[in-house]
Scaffold this motif. Structure first.
Motif, PDB file in Angstrom:
ATOM      1  N   GLU A  81     -19.510 -44.571  36.345  1.00 18.59           N
ATOM      2  CA  GLU A  81     -18.205 -44.550  37.019  1.00 18.59           C
ATOM      3  C   GLU A  81     -17.180 -43.728  36.256  1.00 18.59           C
ATOM      4  O   GLU A  81     -16.270 -43.143  36.854  1.00 18.59           O
ATOM      5  CB  GLU A  81     -17.706 -45.983  37.215  1.00 18.59           C
ATOM      6  CG  GLU A  81     -18.517 -46.779  38.224  1.00 18.59           C
ATOM      7  CD  GLU A  81     -18.216 -48.263  38.191  1.00 18.59           C
ATOM      8  OE1 GLU A  81     -18.660 -48.964  39.121  1.00 18.59           O
ATOM      9  OE2 GLU A  81     -17.542 -48.729  37.255  1.00 18.59           O
ATOM     10  N   ALA A  82     -17.318 -43.673  34.929  1.00 25.69           N
ATOM     11  CA  ALA A  82     -16.387 -42.913  34.104  1.00 25.69           C
ATOM     12  C   ALA A  82     -16.789 -41.438  33.994  1.00 25.69           C
ATOM     13  O   ALA A  82     -16.039 -40.641  33.414  1.00 25.69           O
ATOM     14  CB  ALA A  82     -16.306 -43.519  32.708  1.00 25.69           C
ATOM     15  N   GLU A  88     -14.452 -43.247  29.506  1.00 25.00           N
ATOM     16  CA  GLU A  88     -13.259 -42.438  29.754  1.00 25.00           C
ATOM     17  C   GLU A  88     -12.661 -41.898  28.459  1.00 25.00           C
ATOM     18  O   GLU A  88     -11.940 -40.899  28.470  1.00 25.00           O
ATOM     19  CB  GLU A  88     -12.221 -43.279  30.507  1.00 25.00           C
ATOM     20  CG  GLU A  88     -12.628 -43.573  31.954  1.00 25.00           C
ATOM     21  CD  GLU A  88     -11.735 -44.590  32.620  1.00 25.00           C
ATOM     22  OE1 GLU A  88     -10.910 -45.226  31.895  1.00 25.00           O
ATOM     23  OE2 GLU A  88     -11.850 -44.780  33.850  1.00 25.00           O
ATOM     24  N   ARG A 112     -19.224 -53.872  32.431  1.00 36.70           N
ATOM     25  CA  ARG A 112     -18.992 -52.690  33.277  1.00 36.70           C
ATOM     26  C   ARG A 112     -17.632 -52.061  32.966  1.00 36.70           C
ATOM     27  O   ARG A 112     -17.520 -50.844  32.789  1.00 36.70           O
ATOM     28  CB  ARG A 112     -19.079 -53.111  34.736  1.00 36.70           C
ATOM     29  CG  ARG A 112     -18.801 -52.007  35.749  1.00 36.70           C
ATOM     30  CD  ARG A 112     -18.887 -52.586  37.152  1.00 36.70           C
ATOM     31  NE  ARG A 112     -18.508 -51.626  38.168  1.00 36.70           N
ATOM     32  CZ  ARG A 112     -18.448 -51.925  39.471  1.00 36.70           C
ATOM     33  NH1 ARG A 112     -18.745 -53.145  39.887  1.00 36.70           N
ATOM     34  NH2 ARG A 112     -18.090 -50.993  40.334  1.00 36.70           N
ATOM     35  N   GLY A 168     -20.858 -48.748  34.390  1.00 38.47           N
ATOM     36  CA  GLY A 168     -19.519 -48.378  33.956  1.00 38.47           C
ATOM     37  C   GLY A 168     -19.463 -46.955  33.425  1.00 38.47           C
ATOM     38  O   GLY A 168     -18.506 -46.217  33.675  1.00 38.47           O
ATOM     39  N   ARG A 189     -16.863 -48.494  31.115  1.00 42.62           N
ATOM     40  CA  ARG A 189     -16.069 -47.491  31.838  1.00 42.62           C
ATOM     41  C   ARG A 189     -14.904 -46.999  30.974  1.00 42.62           C
ATOM     42  O   ARG A 189     -14.640 -45.798  30.892  1.00 42.62           O
ATOM     43  CB  ARG A 189     -15.545 -48.078  33.153  1.00 42.62           C
ATOM     44  CG  ARG A 189     -14.794 -47.051  34.003  1.00 42.62           C
ATOM     45  CD  ARG A 189     -14.554 -47.566  35.406  1.00 42.62           C
ATOM     46  NE  ARG A 189     -13.741 -48.760  35.419  1.00 42.62           N
ATOM     47  CZ  ARG A 189     -14.115 -49.918  35.947  1.00 42.62           C
ATOM     48  NH1 ARG A 189     -15.316 -50.065  36.485  1.00 42.62           N
ATOM     49  NH2 ARG A 189     -13.296 -50.961  35.935  1.00 42.62           N
TER      50      ARG A 189
END
Length: 244
Positions: free
Chosen positions: A107-108, A84, A76, A104, A80
């Protein structure tokens, strides 16, 4: 209402029923023609769905990894971080490590791709997939993993995970793909495999040293990013078999 008797046999797929048929009648030219059309349709659907993802990383690992396992959290976090940095994350779309990587990516704010596969016991795409395609044939699915990824990150897993890793290693060895890192994440898990490749397979003359060294074993997110960065700059690089 009378219930039908329980059938202890496992569920079967269309392919299994076809291969186990006792009559060759099912192996007609028409059936083969239908299969060719289905393969074509699957490839077209995959190309259409993934054409916009840009640079991406395929992340593999066991579907059996529970959410409270350290490897789940590692996958994860890595996804992420890569998200990013502008990478789309591509997985098999299932649970375990695949779910962790898709999570992940979500979330990014990165593109989260799940490439599912029809199985006798149906498995749906996980809830963190944004772009999902489900395939009937393993080989059409594999085309997408390689075609749209800059490299593979392989977490611990079973036969399916090993299949993907060795498929990519074969493509590299035969130079069907050249600038394509294959990173085996979690040295404690993978060291037995790489030792066997080095001390048995290579010494028996079945592979050369560079074949083994092309599989990068590490526990470091920085090593994963370094391998991907090297490829992004189109600089072929052979890393040590075990990263420091």
């Amino acid at each position: 209402m009378t219930q039908p008797p329980h059938d202890p046999r496992p569920a079967t797929s269309d392919d299994e029923e076809l291969l186990e048929a006792e009559t060759t009648a099912v192996l007609s030219e028409f059936t083969d023609a239908q299969r060719l059309l289905r393969i074509q349709d699957e490839l077209r659907a995959g190309f259409r769905a993934l054409s916009h993802v840009g640079k991406a990383v395929s992340i593999f690992g066991s579907a059996r990894t529970p959410r409270d396992h350290p490897r789940y959290e590692a996958a994860r976090r890595l996804a992420r971080q890569l998200g990013e940095e502008g990478y789309a994350i591509v997985t098999g779309g299932g649970p375990g490590i695949m779910e962790a990587a898709n999570r992940g990516a979500r979330e990014a704010g990165a593109i989260s791709v799940g490439l599912g596969i029809e199985l006798p016991h149906e498995q749906s795409l996980n809830e963190y997939v944004d772009v999902g395609v489900t395939f009937h044939y393993f080989f059409t699915r594999k085309v997408m993993f390689v075609r749209y990824a800059s490299g593979f990150v392989v977490f611990p897993g079973g036969f399916g995970t090993l299949d993907e890793a060795f498929e990519a290693a074969t493509l590299r060895q035969t130079q069907k793909i050249r600038y394509f890192p294959i990173v085996l994440f979690d040295s404690a898990y993978w060291s037995g495999l790489t030792d066997w490749l080095e001390n048995t397979v290579r010494r028996d003359g079945n592979v050369v040293e560079d074949d083994v060294r092309s599989l990068v074993v590490t526990d470091s997110f920085a090593d994963v990013r370094a391998e991907l960065d090297a490829i992004e700059h189109r600089r072929p690089r052979v890393a040590p078999r075990r990263a420091a």
